[in-house]
Design an enzyme around this catalytic site. Structure first.
Site, short mmCIF file in Angstrom:
data_model
loop_
_atom_site.label_atom_id
_atom_site.label_comp_id
_atom_site.label_asym_id
_atom_site.label_seq_id
_atom_site.Cartn_x
_atom_site.Cartn_y
_atom_site.Cartn_z
N THR A 38 -4.05 0.51 -3.52
CA THR A 38 -4.62 1.70 -4.22
C THR A 38 -4.42 1.91 -5.68
OG1 THR A 38 -4.23 2.71 -2.00
CG2 THR A 38 -4.89 4.31 -3.95
N ASP B 95 0.09 2.34 8.02
CA ASP B 95 -0.94 1.66 7.67
C ASP B 95 -0.53 0.30 7.06
OD1 ASP B 95 -3.31 0.67 6.77
OD2 ASP B 95 -3.70 2.43 5.40
N ASP C 124 0.89 -1.15 -0.12
CA ASP C 124 0.00 -0.03 0.04
C ASP C 124 0.89 1.32 0.07
OD1 ASP C 124 -2.31 1.11 -0.32
OD2 ASP C 124 -2.94 1.09 1.80
N LYS D 122 2.11 4.57 -1.06
CA LYS D 122 1.23 5.69 -1.71
C LYS D 122 1.46 6.99 -0.91
CE LYS D 122 -3.13 4.75 0.63
NZ LYS D 122 -4.62 4.63 0.52
N ASN E 187 0.26 7.25 2.70
CA ASN E 187 0.76 6.55 3.76
C ASN E 187 2.20 6.68 3.92
OD1 ASN E 187 -1.70 5.03 4.01
ND2 ASN E 187 -1.04 3.33 2.98
N1 LIG Z 1 1.10 8.09 13.23
C1 LIG Z 1 0.44 8.92 12.51
N2 LIG Z 1 0.61 10.36 12.94
C2 LIG Z 1 0.09 11.34 12.05
N3 LIG Z 1 -0.89 10.83 11.19
C3 LIG Z 1 -1.32 9.52 11.07
C4 LIG Z 1 -0.62 8.58 11.68
N4 LIG Z 1 -1.29 7.48 11.45
C5 LIG Z 1 -2.28 7.81 10.37
N5 LIG Z 1 -2.31 9.13 10.17
C6 LIG Z 1 -3.26 9.95 9.24
O1 LIG Z 1 -4.44 8.98 9.33
C7 LIG Z 1 -4.64 8.59 7.88
C8 LIG Z 1 -5.39 7.19 7.80
O2 LIG Z 1 -4.46 6.40 8.57
P1 LIG Z 1 -4.58 4.87 7.98
O3 LIG Z 1 -3.96 4.89 6.50
O4 LIG Z 1 -3.55 4.06 9.10
O5 LIG Z 1 -6.11 4.36 8.21
P2 LIG Z 1 -6.77 3.27 7.28
O6 LIG Z 1 -8.32 3.16 7.74
O7 LIG Z 1 -5.89 2.29 7.35
O8 LIG Z 1 -6.71 4.09 6.14
P3 LIG Z 1 -6.93 3.52 4.38
O9 LIG Z 1 -8.37 3.27 4.36
O10 LIG Z 1 -6.26 4.49 3.68
O11 LIG Z 1 -6.08 2.29 4.16
C9 LIG Z 1 -3.25 8.54 7.30
O12 LIG Z 1 -3.14 8.69 5.85
C10 LIG Z 1 -2.35 9.82 7.80
O13 LIG Z 1 -2.97 10.92 7.38
#
Ligand SMILES: Nc1ncnc2c1ncn2[C@@H]1O[C@H](COP(=O)(O)OP(=O)(O)OP(=O)(O)O)[C@@H](O)[C@H]1O
Length: 397
Positions: A233, A213, A195, A197, A200
């Site tokens: 993605t 992620d 993933d 991108k 992330n």
């Molecule tokens: N440790 C962190 N510090 C700051 N921002 C974060 C952190 N972890 C996640 N984020 C923010 O939150 C967003 C979503 O987190 P994450 O990608 O882990 O969630 P997800 O539900 O798995 O998303 P996706 O549906 O895109 O896979 C990230 O793209 C980032 O902008």
């Protein structure tokens, strides 16, 4: 947690390894009910669910304060994913700032989704690299799961690349080199990321990157192993994934090529609003050289974006020895001894200037409740093995 996709009607052949398509969840799902256990200053019924710590060293763990939701003050929304929101939080006892990702259990109704969530947690616990976001705590309430992680104050690379339009070659090289080290590390642990991108790739306050992620990552993949799940993605997916063919670690190098292409030009290769056209072109058309691409960069892009994984640069050693990286001191880079291209400025550790207003302006309190698409199935079941505190995973929780 990310989403696995079905493109061209392709179907993953391994049920246990697929996730729900995020696009199918719709916006309603993103309207999390924070009132029930997040934003309210009132004592919360969920907080009565204290996780019992049981493990090998029971004395040590019994002495340890159990970490629960009420130990954190929720400060801001900083991100949103398919299965929940991410918040900036402050631990009340020591004042430290963290990012906290919240997943609603009722969105993870299928057994494979539950297993993927535990796997995501295990990856974040076990992968110790300067370029991978570390998990500090994981705990659960009756209805939600929480990952507490390093807070990456510089926000998403997506934000920075959109603002800059595109990066100069030295800037792109710095970030891509750190990504090479992140992928090298993951692959050395037989884990495919799947993933990669700009959303992330997060920037720390120190200007270095970390990837986050691991919801789509797959563990236990040896060099010659292949998996068939359709994940990732669309803009960054390797052709073999789009074609539903077995794939291995090479897919991450393809995504790295897409990211390098985007860093240098401002958009991923074959980008089109028409997704089907984008997929077709990725499979059938040649990539286009942009005027910004110098010879070495262009050569590397072509080698990473080779349609046939066999023609692709597909090990970290091959990638690192490409002339595009000839000025990179990998040892220094790994030790974070190389000065990052951007010096980020902050007023304080809660300054979210590099995080999109789309998130930060959302209220953390009193967000309207929208029922979940999936109902409450699985809502009260614990996710065995999810809880992680004081450096240990806790069984039966
Ligand atoms: N440790 C962190 N510090 C700051 N921002 C974060 C952190 N972890 C996640 N984020 C923010 O939150 C967003 C979503 O987190 P994450 O990608 O882990 O969630 P997800 O539900 O798995 O998303 P996706 O549906 O895109 O896979 C990230 O793209 C980032 O902008």
């Amino acid at each position: 947690m990310g989403a696995c996709l079905s493109v061209f009607g392709g179907k993953p052949d391994n049920e246990d390894d697929q996730n729900t398509n995020s696009k199918l969840l719709g916006d309603d799902q993103k309207q999390e009910d924070l009132e029930d256990d997040m934003g309210s200053t009132k004592p919360n019924s969920e907080e009565t669910v204290r996780i019992q710590i049981k493990g090998n060293n029971e004395d040590e763990q019994n002495n340890q304060q159990k970490v629960v939701l009420s130990d954190f003050e929720i400060l801001k929304v900083i991100g949103e994913g398919s299965f929940g929101k991410v918040f900036m939080v402050q631990k009340k006892d020591d004042g430290k700032i963290y990012a906290m990702k919240q997943l609603r259990k009722s969105n993870l109704t299928k057994q494979h989704q539950k297993l993927k969530t535990i796997e995501e947690k295990n990856i974040m616990v076990n992968m110790k690299s300067p370029f991978i976001v570390q998990l500090k705590y994981a705990f659960q309430t009756t209805t939600k799961l929480y990952f507490v992680m390093d807070f990456m104050q510089g926000g998403e690379m997506f934000y920075h690349i959109r603002k800059a339009k595109y990066f100069k070659e030295d800037v792109a090289r710095f970030y891509v080199s750190e990504l090479v080290l992140a992928l090298e590390y993951l692959h050395s642990k037989d884990t495919i990321y799947r993933d990669l991108k700009p959303e992330n790739i997060l920037l720390g306050a120190d200007g270095h990157i970390k990837i986050c992620d691991f919801g789509l990552s797959k563990q236990g993949v040896k060099d010659s192993d292949k998996t068939k799940t359709i994940c990732g993605t669309p803009e960054y997916l390797a052709p073999e994934i789009l074609l539903g063919q077995p794939h291995g670690k090479e897919v991450d190098w393809y995504s790295l090529g897409c990211v390098l292409y985007e860093f240098l030009s401002g958009a991923p290769p074959f980008y089109s609003r028409d997704k089907q056209q984008m997929y077709q072109q990725r499979i059938n058309s040649d990539i286009q050289r942009k005027p910004q691409f110098q010879n070495d960069a262009w050569d590397l892009i072509q080698l990473l974006l080779a349609k046939n994984p066999k023609d692709r640069l597909n090990t970290a050693a091959q990638v690192k020895s490409h002339p595009f990286f000839k000025t990179v001191d990998w040892e220094k880079l790994l030790n974070k001894d190389v000065r990052p291209p951007f010096v980020l400025k902050f007023n304080n550790e809660q300054d979210t200037r590099y995080i999109s207003n789309e998130f930060v302006k959302q209220a953390v309190q009193n967000t309207p409740y929208t029922p979940n698409v999936g109902g409450l199935a699985g809502g009260n079941q614990d996710f065995d093995g999810f809880t992680y505190q004081g450096g240990v995973s806790i069984n039966n929780n």
